[in-house]
Design a protein around this motif. Sequence first.
Motif, PDB file in Angstrom:
ATOM      1  N   MET A 115       0.933  -1.108   0.024  1.00 25.07           N
ATOM      2  CA  MET A 115       0.129   0.066   0.032  1.00 25.07           C
ATOM      3  C   MET A 115       0.990   1.233  -0.122  1.00 25.07           C
ATOM      4  N   GLY A 116       1.104   1.949  -1.309  1.00 24.81           N
ATOM      5  CA  GLY A 116       1.899   3.103  -1.197  1.00 24.81           C
ATOM      6  C   GLY A 116       3.409   2.542  -1.078  1.00 24.81           C
ATOM      7  N   GLY A 117       3.941   3.153  -0.164  1.00 28.02           N
ATOM      8  CA  GLY A 117       5.197   2.728   0.433  1.00 28.02           C
ATOM      9  C   GLY A 117       5.234   1.814   1.286  1.00 28.02           C
ATOM     10  N   GLY A 118       4.182   1.383   2.078  1.00 28.63           N
ATOM     11  CA  GLY A 118       3.975   0.641   3.076  1.00 28.63           C
ATOM     12  C   GLY A 118       3.380  -0.900   2.611  1.00 28.63           C
ATOM     13  N   ALA A 119       2.803  -1.219   3.651  1.00 27.54           N
ATOM     14  CA  ALA A 119       2.206  -2.664   3.485  1.00 27.54           C
ATOM     15  C   ALA A 119       1.070  -2.913   4.791  1.00 27.54           C
ATOM     16  N   MET A 120      -0.080  -3.715   4.151  1.00 24.45           N
ATOM     17  CA  MET A 120      -0.874  -4.155   5.074  1.00 24.45           C
ATOM     18  C   MET A 120      -0.899  -5.638   5.436  1.00 24.45           C
ATOM     19  N   ILE A 121      -0.744  -5.880   6.615  1.00 24.77           N
ATOM     20  CA  ILE A 121      -0.351  -7.378   6.840  1.00 24.77           C
ATOM     21  C   ILE A 121      -1.234  -7.766   7.952  1.00 24.77           C
ATOM     22  N   THR A 122      -2.224  -9.070   7.405  1.00 27.89           N
ATOM     23  CA  THR A 122      -3.357  -9.674   8.093  1.00 27.89           C
ATOM     24  C   THR A 122      -2.827 -10.870   8.713  1.00 27.89           C
ATOM     25  N   THR A 123      -2.911 -11.057   9.979  1.00 32.90           N
ATOM     26  CA  THR A 123      -2.433 -12.164  10.671  1.00 32.90           C
ATOM     27  C   THR A 123      -3.789 -13.016  11.508  1.00 32.90           C
ATOM     28  N   ARG A 124      -3.288 -14.192  11.689  1.00 30.87           N
ATOM     29  CA  ARG A 124      -4.514 -15.111  12.402  1.00 30.87           C
ATOM     30  C   ARG A 124      -3.741 -15.973  13.552  1.00 30.87           C
ATOM     31  N   SER A 125      -4.361 -15.717  14.835  1.00 33.66           N
ATOM     32  CA  SER A 125      -3.795 -16.492  15.712  1.00 33.66           C
ATOM     33  C   SER A 125      -4.836 -17.561  16.144  1.00 33.66           C
ATOM     34  N   GLU A 126      -4.398 -18.626  16.155  1.00 35.41           N
ATOM     35  CA  GLU A 126      -5.087 -19.857  16.783  1.00 35.41           C
ATOM     36  C   GLU A 126      -4.759 -20.219  18.159  1.00 35.41           C
ATOM     37  N   ILE A 127      -5.561 -19.812  19.104  1.00 32.32           N
ATOM     38  CA  ILE A 127      -5.471 -20.013  20.416  1.00 32.32           C
ATOM     39  C   ILE A 127      -5.935 -21.310  20.991  1.00 32.32           C
ATOM     40  N   PHE A 128      -5.087 -21.985  21.658  1.00 37.12           N
ATOM     41  CA  PHE A 128      -5.461 -23.437  22.215  1.00 37.12           C
ATOM     42  C   PHE A 128      -5.130 -23.579  23.599  1.00 37.12           C
ATOM     43  N   ALA A 129      -5.958 -24.283  24.452  1.00 34.04           N
ATOM     44  CA  ALA A 129      -5.686 -24.700  25.746  1.00 34.04           C
ATOM     45  C   ALA A 129      -4.976 -25.926  25.712  1.00 34.04           C
TER      46      ALA A 129
END
Length: 155
Positions: A115-129
């Motif tokens: 995005m322009g000179g930058g970036a959009m980063i999408t993450t997903r955390s899977e949380i476990f017990a």
Amino acid sequence: MTINPDLQGRSYPAAEVYDVGREKIREFARAVKATHPAHFDIEAAKDLGHSDLVAPPTFAIIIAQRADAQLIEDPDSGIDFSRVVHADQRFTHHRPIFAGDRLVAELHVDGVRAMGGGAMITTRSEIFALAGHDGSARESVATTTSSILVRGEGQ
């Protein structure tokens, strides 16, 4: 340094265990102004059928941010944290978080978009017990998705 586009599809394994304590739940509930008695009083939680204190839904952010740190600290990512703007955070709960839970999170980089000179980063955390006598069994607790914008130079 620019954001590494090869981050997309990368996963980071579950790292350290987070032991959910009663006082941590109470402190978090006070901080976010969550007033339900099940966050503070064991008997109130048990009256609702729970085994122990119940964490407010956004408590999962503590564990998710620990997982996110692996990406931020990865020298191959190209992320300069001083240039990060938090864009979005979502939670999908599979069950409540309780005092006594031993939680871990796996991080997945689902998207990297310039995005322009930058970036959009999408993450997903899977949380476990962790469950079972040796902690080898995992029970899904929550999935969090997060988007950060890493601003480019001059932005």
